[in-house]
Design a protein around this motif. Structure first.
Motif, PDB file in Angstrom:
ATOM      1  N   ASP A  85    -101.924 -54.516  47.019  1.00  0.00           N
ATOM      2  CA  ASP A  85    -101.862 -55.979  46.894  1.00  0.00           C
ATOM      3  C   ASP A  85    -101.186 -56.391  45.586  1.00  0.00           C
ATOM      4  O   ASP A  85    -101.508 -57.422  44.998  1.00  0.00           O
ATOM      5  CB  ASP A  85    -103.278 -56.570  46.949  1.00  0.00           C
ATOM      6  N   SER A  86    -100.243 -55.569  45.139  1.00  0.00           N
ATOM      7  CA  SER A  86     -99.601 -55.786  43.839  1.00  0.00           C
ATOM      8  C   SER A  86     -98.758 -57.056  43.819  1.00  0.00           C
ATOM      9  O   SER A  86     -98.209 -57.489  44.838  1.00  0.00           O
ATOM     10  CB  SER A  86     -98.710 -54.581  43.488  1.00  0.00           C
ATOM     11  N   LYS A 116     -95.965 -50.580  33.489  1.00  0.00           N
ATOM     12  CA  LYS A 116     -94.679 -50.823  34.152  1.00  0.00           C
ATOM     13  C   LYS A 116     -94.215 -49.625  34.972  1.00  0.00           C
ATOM     14  O   LYS A 116     -93.563 -49.788  36.002  1.00  0.00           O
ATOM     15  CB  LYS A 116     -93.625 -51.198  33.106  1.00  0.00           C
ATOM     16  N   ALA A 117     -94.526 -48.425  34.505  1.00  0.00           N
ATOM     17  CA  ALA A 117     -94.126 -47.218  35.246  1.00  0.00           C
ATOM     18  C   ALA A 117     -94.981 -47.105  36.500  1.00  0.00           C
ATOM     19  O   ALA A 117     -96.222 -47.137  36.433  1.00  0.00           O
ATOM     20  CB  ALA A 117     -94.292 -45.985  34.374  1.00  0.00           C
ATOM     21  N   TYR A 118     -94.342 -46.973  37.672  1.00  0.00           N
ATOM     22  CA  TYR A 118     -95.060 -46.987  38.940  1.00  0.00           C
ATOM     23  C   TYR A 118     -96.178 -45.954  38.997  1.00  0.00           C
ATOM     24  O   TYR A 118     -97.323 -46.269  39.323  1.00  0.00           O
ATOM     25  CB  TYR A 118     -94.094 -46.757  40.103  1.00  0.00           C
ATOM     26  N   ALA A 121     -99.060 -46.671  36.728  1.00  0.00           N
ATOM     27  CA  ALA A 121     -99.770 -47.879  37.177  1.00  0.00           C
ATOM     28  C   ALA A 121    -100.622 -47.588  38.403  1.00  0.00           C
ATOM     29  O   ALA A 121    -101.784 -48.022  38.493  1.00  0.00           O
ATOM     30  CB  ALA A 121     -98.765 -48.982  37.482  1.00  0.00           C
ATOM     31  N   TYR A 122    -100.055 -46.843  39.363  1.00  0.00           N
ATOM     32  CA  TYR A 122    -100.807 -46.524  40.583  1.00  0.00           C
ATOM     33  C   TYR A 122    -102.019 -45.651  40.267  1.00  0.00           C
ATOM     34  O   TYR A 122    -103.109 -45.857  40.810  1.00  0.00           O
ATOM     35  CB  TYR A 122     -99.904 -45.823  41.591  1.00  0.00           C
ATOM     36  N   TYR A 123    -101.832 -44.668  39.401  1.00  0.00           N
ATOM     37  CA  TYR A 123    -102.947 -43.798  39.025  1.00  0.00           C
ATOM     38  C   TYR A 123    -104.071 -44.601  38.383  1.00  0.00           C
ATOM     39  O   TYR A 123    -105.247 -44.420  38.697  1.00  0.00           O
ATOM     40  CB  TYR A 123    -102.471 -42.722  38.044  1.00  0.00           C
TER      41      TYR A 123
END
Length: 240
Positions: A85-86, A116-118, A121-123
């Protein structure tokens, strides 16, 4: 304050389902979430698998060889998903668990990150969402276990079950669904749902009253299941 209240509500929602969740020994995690471009991108699917393993479940990807009890009855597992839901300024991930009917039985609090780094950020967002999984305090109840007779006590020539053969001549049409097909008759009514396994032309199968396996035997499709403790081998007429 608003975010704190939302977090509390979501956590309590997850905890409210804890009793039913404790009845499931297995969790199945897909190789790719819908919003990703490739399998296990950013290692998110592997990380999700590790999260559920950490908190006590036995976890499989759909392509892995599964225990016989799960291969024959996919309703013994819960099915994990991660929703993205980013927005433009932050990464937001939510962990879901569904049962075999597709009903959501658990939703985590939203994990967020402003990295900012995908991958980072996801982790970060996934780790934060996983705190809700920890809050479940999962302990398998053993409710769905079935007693297994020791094979050594059965004579070798009796170990292979002799199936009762049934020939179903009704034409069934295969319609694609997630991870498999639904088989419909001419009504049209959904007669059976079949789900892919790691073996070619082999599926786990679920109907309203039966659980089993569908596989190709020569040029025929066969549905095998137990009925009143008797193995039944039903030949199906499927059009893919």
């Amino acid at each position: 304050m608003k975010k704190t209240i939302l977090l509390f509500v979501l956590l309590m929602s997850g905890i409210g389902f804890a009793q039913s969740i404790n009845d499931y020994k297995y969790v199945v995690v897909p190789e790719k979430f819908e919003w990703l471009k490739e399998d296990n991108q950013y290692n998110l699917n592997s990380l999700t698998k590790m999260i559920f393993e950490k908190y006590g479940w036995l976890v499989y990807h759909p392509t892995q060889k599964m225990p016989d009890e799960l291969a024959l009855d996919r309703c013994k597992a819960l099915y994990a998903n991660v929703k993205n839901d980013s927005g433009l300024l932050s990464t937001k991930l939510v962990i879901e668990l569904k049962n075999c009917d597709g009903k959501v039985v658990f939703t985590s609090a939203e994990g967020t990150s402003k990295e900012k780094a995908y991958q980072k950020a996801y982790y970060q967002a996934l780790r934060e969402a996983s705190q809700s999984v920890a809050q479940l305090d999962y302990k398998y109840s053993g409710k769905n276990d079935r007693p297994v007779k020791a094979a050594a006590s059965v004579p070798a020539h009796q170990q292979a079950a002799t199936p009762e053969t049934v020939n179903n001549t009704n034409q069934l049409f295969a319609q694609p669904i997630a991870n498999g097909y639904q088989l419909v008759d001419s009504t049209p009514k959904v007669v059976l749902k079949i789900y892919k396994t790691s073996q070619q032309d082999s599926y786990t199968a679920v109907s309203e009253t039966k659980n089993g396996v569908v596989f190709k035997k020569g040029n025929d499709w066969v549905f095998e299941y137990y009925q009143n403790d008797k193995l039944v081998s039903e030949k199906l007429n499927i059009k893919f």
